[in-house]
Motif scaffolding. Structure first.
Motif, short mmCIF file in Angstrom:
data_model
loop_
_atom_site.label_atom_id
_atom_site.label_comp_id
_atom_site.label_asym_id
_atom_site.label_seq_id
_atom_site.Cartn_x
_atom_site.Cartn_y
_atom_site.Cartn_z
N ALA A 32 20.29 17.32 8.14
CA ALA A 32 21.70 17.71 8.18
C ALA A 32 22.57 16.73 7.42
N GLU A 33 22.33 15.41 7.61
CA GLU A 33 23.22 14.43 7.00
C GLU A 33 23.06 14.38 5.50
N ASN A 34 21.86 14.66 4.99
CA ASN A 34 21.66 14.55 3.57
C ASN A 34 21.85 15.85 2.84
N GLY A 35 22.24 16.88 3.53
CA GLY A 35 22.53 18.12 2.85
C GLY A 35 21.30 18.77 2.24
N ARG A 36 20.22 18.87 2.99
CA ARG A 36 19.05 19.58 2.50
C ARG A 36 19.07 21.00 3.00
N ILE A 37 18.05 21.79 2.64
CA ILE A 37 18.19 23.24 2.70
C ILE A 37 18.61 23.87 4.00
#
Lengths: 306, 197, 471
Positions: free
Chosen positions: A187-192
Motif C-alpha cells: 500500500a505505501e509504495n503504490g504497487r498494484i
C-alpha cells in the motif's frame, strides 16, 4: 562505523535497481522483452539533464517540497536494523519515529500535488491521504508488535535480537505481523492492488497524479525518494521477518541480504501480475485486513506473555 | 510449528470474513481445513496419538478436498449468486473484529488457565467460534452461511484438539459422518425452490 | 442381538421406502409397527444394561423415554396413512418421508440410549438433520425458506452443544481419561474434579444450545414458523420425539451438575424458564391458528418440565414429559382434520362430524384440548401439583421461601392466561361458528385411540411407581 556508512550508501545505490527488477520480472512473465536492469539509473540521469520547468500557478512550496520529500527518507535509512554483523546501529528509535518520518515525507508529497492547482494533483493528494490514514495505525501496531516479540522497543536492537534468538513460541503473532506488513508494503509504495505505478489514466492514478506537474531535477529527486521508500520497507521486512544470515561474514551476509530483497521483489512482481488493481473504495477492505492482523498479533502476543 | 498453523487458521478465517466472492470464500475454507488437518497430524505425531493422526488425515481428505469440490459443483449446478457482499461495511467490521477478539480473549483467559494447554491456542479456538458466527450473520445468501457452518465445525475440531488432545475416535468419526450427511441434506435442499404458496 | 432388534425397524423402513408401488402409504405404517419389538425386549432386561461396551446403556430413564417415543411414532405413522386425503401431496413424497424417518429413528436410538456424551451428540445431529428435509415435503416456497431457516438455526444450536460437551470433556479428562465421555462415570466421580468451574461453564453452554433447540426464550419464534410451514405429522414428530431426545440430554447433564453447584443451576434454568413462559403466554393469547397455538404451548410445557426437573421434582417432570409427549402429537395430528376447511376456521372446528368415527374424534380432541391445560383427570394436573410442591419443598431449605411463593404465584397467573385462552378456543370450537362437514378417517381414529390409551395407562399406579423409582 565504516560498515554502517557503506551499507547506507549501498542501499541508496541499489534502490533504482529493485524497481527496475520488479518491472523486468513482470515483463518476463507476460512474455515481453524485458527492459534492462539499469533502466532506473538511465531514467535518473536523463531527468537530471532535462530542463526543470515549473508551472506558473505554483508557490514556493513546489521549489522546496521535493527536497523535503527525500530528506526524511534519507534519515530513516540511518535508523534501519543492521544487515551485517559488527555494523553500528541506532538502538533508541522505535516504530513511532520511523512511521512519523515516512508520514512527513508523504505529507510533503501531498502538498506538492496540491500546489499546482490542477485537478489531477488535488485528486491524487486526497486519495493518498485516504490511504495514508489507514496505513499509519497498522504500521505502528505491526512494528510495535514485532519489537515487543524481539524484546526491545528499538528497531535496530530488535533486528539484532531476532537474528540471534528467534522466538519460537510466538510464531502465530509473528505470522500475523508478517501478513500485515506485507500488505502495508504494497500500500505505501503504490504497487498494484492499491495503485498502478505505470499508469497515467486519471481514474487509476494516486502517486503519479501528485507528481504530474514537475519535471527535471525535481522529478528525479521524487523518483529517487520513491525508490528509497521501497528499499526502506523491503529492508525492514527482510531484517524483521526473515532474520537469518546475520551471523556470517560480511560479503556473505551482504549477498544473503540482497537475495532476500530480490525474493521480496519477485513476490511483489508475482502479486502484481496476477491481481487487478482494486477500486479505490475497496482499498479499505484490504487495509482493514492489515489493521486487524496487526491488532491480532499484538493481542496474541499479550495472551501468551501476560 | 503448530503455533504457525493455528496462526494461519485464524488468518484465513479473518480473511474469509472480509471477502466478497463465493469462490474466494470456498478457497479460504480449503486453506482453513488444510491448516487444521496438518495441525492434527503434527500434534498426533508429537504426542504419539494414532487417533489424532487418523482424524487429521480424514480432515485433510474430507474437509480440504472433497467438500470444497462439492461446494463448487453445487454452486455451479444451482447457479448460486457468486457476489456476496457482507452486510457489515468494512469500516465497521475493522472495529468490530478486533473488539470481538479482545472480548473473547478476555473471556477465554480463565478457561485457558484451567486447562493445561497453550493459552494462545485455547483463546484462538474460542475466538474462532465467535468470528464464525459473524461470518454467518453478515451475509444474506445461504451459501456463505453453509460455509460458515462448516467453518464452525472446523473451529470446534480445533478446540477439541487443543483443549483435550483429540476426542475419542468414535466421536470424531461420528462428527465427520454428520458433516457428510449435512452436505447431502444441503444438496437436497437446494433443489426445487417450490411453487408459490 | 439386541442391537439388531433395535436397528431392525429403521433398516426395514429404509429398505421398504425404496419400493415404488401405489399402496405405499398403506404399507409403511405396518413396517413401523416393528418398533414394538425392541421396546418389549428392553423392558425385560435387567437395569442398567450396557450395550456395545460402554457406549449405550439401558436404564430406567432411557427406557421410559424410548417407550414414549415409540408409541408416538407408531401413532404418527398410522395417521400418515391418510395424509394425502387432507393435503395436496404426491405418492412419491411418502417414500422420501419414510427414508428420512428411518434415519431419524436411528439418530433417536443413539441419542436416547446413549451413555457417551459424544454419541448422544451424534445421534441428536442425525435426528435434527433428517427432520430438515421432512419440512420440504410441503412443496411451497415458504416451506423451502423455512427449511433453510431451520437448518441454520439448528446447526448453530448443535454446534453450541458440541462446544459445551468439549469443555465438559476437557474438564473431566485429567481425572477420568477417555472415560470422561460417559454419563455414568461422570455421575460417579464428579465430586473429585479439580476445576468444577470449567464443568459448569461447559454445562451452561450446552444448556443454552439445548434450550435453543427446544425453542425457549430468545429464539422462540422459529419453532412456530417451521411447524406452520410443514405438514401436520412433522410438528407431531418434533414435539413428541425430537424434543424428548433433547430433554433426556438435559436430564442427564443436569443430574451431574446438581451435585456440584445446585444454586447456580437452579437460578440459571429458573430465569430461563420464567422468561420463556412469560413471553409464550402472551404469544399463545394471540395465536390465531391451531399449529402455532400448539407449538407455543409445547414450548411452555418444555419450560415447565425443565423447571420441575431442576427443583428436584423428577417424578413430576417425567410425568409431565410423558403426558405432553402423548397429548401434543395427537393434537397436531388432529389439526389435519380440524383445519380441513381452512387455516383460520377455529370457531366451529369441533362441530359437523357425523357417524361413530366423528363422534369419537370430537370427544377425544375436546378432552385432549382441556387435558393439555391441566384440567383434572389429566396427568398434567397431577404433575403440576407435584412439580410446584417440589419447588416449594426445595425452597423450604433456603431462605428464599417468600420469593419462591411469589414466583410460583406469578407463574400460575401466566398459566392461567394460557388456560383462559384454551378454554375460550374450546368453547368457540364447540359452540361457535358454522357447522361445516369434516371427514375423519379410521387410521387417524386408531392413532388417537392409541395415544389416549397410553395417556390413561400413565395414570395407573404401577406406572407412577415406575416413574417414582427413576430418581
Amino acid at each position: 562505523m565504516i560498515l554502517y556508512l557503506s551499507t547506507i550508501i549501498l542501499l541508496v545505490v541499489i534502490s533504482p535497481l529493485l524497481l527496475s527488477f520488479i518491472t523486468q520480472i513482470k515483463m518476463f512473465i507476460t512474455f515481453k522483452k524485458p527492459i534492462s536492469i539499469f533502466q532506473g539509473y538511465r531514467n535518473f540521469s536523463k531527468l537530471m539533464s532535462k530542463e526543470t520547468i515549473i508551472s506558473e500557478e505554483t508557490s514556493a512550496v513546489t521549489r522546496v517540497a521535493p527536497f523535503l520529500i527525500l530528506s526524511p527518507l534519507l534519515t530513516v535509512l540511518f535508523l534501519l536494523p543492521p544487515i551485517v554483523k559488527g555494523a553500528y546501529y541506532v538502538s533508541f528509535v522505535d516504530a513511532f519515529t520511523i512511521t512519523g518520518l515516512i508520514s512527513l515525507s508523504t505529507f510533503f508529497l501531498m502538498l506538492l500535488g496540491l500546489d499546482s492547482a490542477s485537478s489531477f494533483g488535488g485528486m491524487g493528494s486526497s486519495r493518498e491521504a485516504f490511504i495514508s490514514a489507514l496505513v499509519e495505525p497498522a504500521m505502528i501496531l505491526t512494528v510495535f508488535s514485532v519489537s515487543m516479540m524481539a524484546g526491545n522497543l528499538g528497531i535496530g536492537q530488535a533486528g539484532v535480537n531476532l537474528a540471534s534468538s528467534f522466538p519460537q513460541k510466538h510464531m502465530a503473532s509473528f505470522l500475523f505481523s508478517a501478513i500485515s506488513f506485507f500488505i502495508l508494503l504494497i500500500a505505501e509504495n503504490g504497487r498494484i492492488p492499491v495503485d498502478n505505478p505505470q499508469t497515467h489514466l486519471e481514474v487509476t492514478m494516486i502517486h503519479e497524479a501528485m507528481i504530474l506537474d514537475i519535471t527535471g531535477v525535481y522529478l528525479a529527486i521524487v523518483e529517487m525518494a520513491s525508490s528509497i521508500k521501497f528499499i526502506i520497507f523491503a529492508s525492514l521486512f527482510a531484517s524483521l521477518f526473515m532474520p537469518f544470515g546475520l551471523q556470517f561474514s560480511v560479503p556473505i551476509a551482504l549477498m544473503i541480504f540482497i537475495a532476500k530483497l530480490l525474493i521480496i521483489c519477485i513476490a511483489i512482481a508475482l502479486l502484481e501480475v496476477s491481481t487487478a488493481k482494486l477500486r479505490l473504495f475497496k482499498v479499505p477492505n484490504l487495509l482493514g485486513i492489515s489493521i486487524v492482523f496487526a491488532f491480532l498479533s499484538l493481542i496474541t502476543f499479550y495472551v501468551l506473555g501476560a | 510449528m503448530d503455533n504457525f498453523l493455528i496462526g494461519l487458521f485464524l488468518a484465513t478465517l479473518i480473511i474469509s470474513i472480509f471477502t466478497a466472492r463465493l469462490y474466494r470464500l470456498i478457497f479460504w475454507y480449503f486453506v482453513n481445513s488444510l491448516m487444521l488437518g496438518l495441525l492434527a497430524v503434527f500434534i498426533g505425531i508429537k504426542v504419539h496419538d494414532n487417533a489424532l493422526i487418523v482424524s487429521g488425515a480424514i480432515t485433510l481428505v474430507l474437509k480440504a478436498l472433497i467438500i470444497p469440490y462439492v461446494l463448487k459443483y453445487l454452486s455451479k449446478k444451482f447457479h448460486l449468486q457468486r457476489q456476496i457482499t457482507p452486510n457489515i461495511k468494512v469500516h465497521y467490521s475493522v472495529i468490530l473484529i478486533p473488539a470481538i477478539l479482545v472480548f473473547t480473549f478476555f473471556i477465554a483467559e480463565p478457561i485457558s488457565h484451567m486447562l493445561q494447554a497453550n493459552p494462545n491456542d485455547i483463546s484462538i479456538s474460542i475466538s474462532s467460534l465467535f468470528l464464525t458466527l459473524i461470518l454467518m450473520m453478515e451475509h444474506n445468501h445461504v451459501a456463505p452461511k453453509i460455509i460458515g457452518f462448516l467453518t464452525l465445525d472446523n473451529a470446534l475440531f480445533l478446540l477439541g484438539i487443543t483443549a483435550t488432545n483429540g476426542m475419542p475416535m468414535l466421536v470424531e468419526l461420528g462428527v465427520f459422518f454428520d458433516i457428510l450427511m449435512a452436505i447431502v441434506i444441503i444438496n437436497l435442499l437446494f433443489k426445487d425452490t417450490g411453487v408459490k404458496a | 442381538m439386541i442391537i439388531f432388534f433395535l436397528l431392525l425397524p429403521a433398516i426395514l423402513m429404509f429398505i421398504v421406502s425404496f419400493v415404488k408401488t401405489d399402496k405405499i402409504a398403506n404399507l409403511l405404517p405396518f413396517v413401523s409397527f416393528t418398533i414394538i419389538i425392541p421396546n418389549i425386549m428392553l423392558f425385560k432386561l435387567p437395569y442398567p444394561y450396557h450395550l456395545m461396551g460402554n457406549y449405550l446403556i439401558v436404564d430406567k430413564l432411557g427406557d421410559y423415554v424410548f417407550l414414549v417415543s415409540s408409541v408416538v411414532s407408531i401413532g404418527v405413522s398410522l395417521a400418515l396413512m391418510t395424509l394425502h386425503k387432507h393435503v395436496n401431496i404426491k405418492k412419491r413424497a411418502y417414500n422420501r418421508f419414510y427414508r428420512f424417518f428411518a434415519l431419524f429413528w436411528l439418530g433417536l436410538i443413539l441419542s436416547t440410549l446413549s451413555n457417551n456424551m459424544g454419541i448422544y451428540w451424534v445421534g441428536l445431529e442425525f435426528a435434527t438433520l433428517s427432520t430438515v428435509y421432512m419440512i420440504k415435503i410441503n412443496y411451497t416456497s415458504t416451506a423451502h425458506k423455512e427449511a433453510w431457516n431451520y437448518m441454520i438455526v439448528d446447526t448453530i444450536a448443535i454446534s453450541i452443544i458440541l462446544f459445551g460437551i468439549i469443555l465438559i470433556y476437557a474438564s473431566a479428562k485429567p481425572l477420568l481419561g477417555d472415560n470422561a465421555m460417559n454419563f455414568n462415570a461422570l455421575l460417579a466421580h464428579i465430586k473429585e474434579i479439580k476445576m468444577p468451574f470449567l464443568f459448569e461453564i461447559g454445562f451452561a453452554i450446552t444448556t443454552v444450545g439445548m434450550f435453543i433447540k427446544l425453542g425457549m426464550f430468545p429464539m422462540n419464534l422459529w419453532l412456530a414458523d417451521i411447524e406452520r410451514a410443514s405438514f401436520y405429522p412433522v410438528p407431531a414428530l418434533f414435539s413428541g420425539i425430537l424434543e424428548s431426545a433433547v430433554m433426556i440430554g438435559f436430564f442427564r447433564f443436569s443430574k451431574i451438575v446438581m451435585q456440584i453447584d445446585f444454586t447456580q443451576l437452579f437460578g440459571f434454568v429458573f430465569i430461563y424458564s420464567f422468561l420463556t413462559i412469560f413471553i409464550v403466554a402472551f404469544l399463545i393469547y394471540r395465536a390465531k391458528d391451531f399449529i402455532r397455538l400448539f407449538s407455543f404451548s409445547g414450548i411452555e410445557h418444555m419450560a415447565l418440565i425443565a423447571l420441575f426437573w431442576v427443583s428436584g421434582g423428577t417424578f413430576a417432570a417425567l410425568l409431565h414429559f410423558g403426558a405432553h409427549a402423548f397429548l401434543k402429537p395427537s393434537l397436531f395430528l388432529s389439526t389435519g382434520v380440524l383445519e380441513s376447511k381452512g387455516k383460520y376456521h377455529m370457531a366451529g372446528a369441533l362441530r359437523g362430524y357425523k357417524g361413530i368415527k366423528g363422534k369419537i374424534f370430537w370427544f377425544i380432541v375436546g378432552l385432549f384440548l382441556l387435558a393439555i391445560v391441566s384440567v383434572p383427570p389429566s396427568p398434567m394436573f397431577f404433575s403440576e401439583i407435584y412439580g410446584f410442591g417440589a419447588m416449594i419443598n426445595m425452597a423450604k431449605h433456603t431462605h428464599h421461601m417468600l420469593a419462591m411463593i411469589a414466583a410460583i404465584a406469578f407463574l400460575l397467573i401466566l398459566l392461567s392466561i394460557i388456560f383462559y385462552r384454551f378454554t375460550a378456543i374450546y368453547q368457540s370450537m364447540k359452540y361457535g361458528g358454522t357447522q361445516e362437514e369434516k371427514k375423519v378417517y379410521s387410521s387417524e381414529i386408531i392413532a388417537l385411540i392409541i395415544l389416549a390409551v397410553s395417556l390413561a395407562l400413565l395414570l395407573l399406579p404401577q406406572s407412577m411407581e415406575y416413574l417414582r423409582s427413576i430418581s
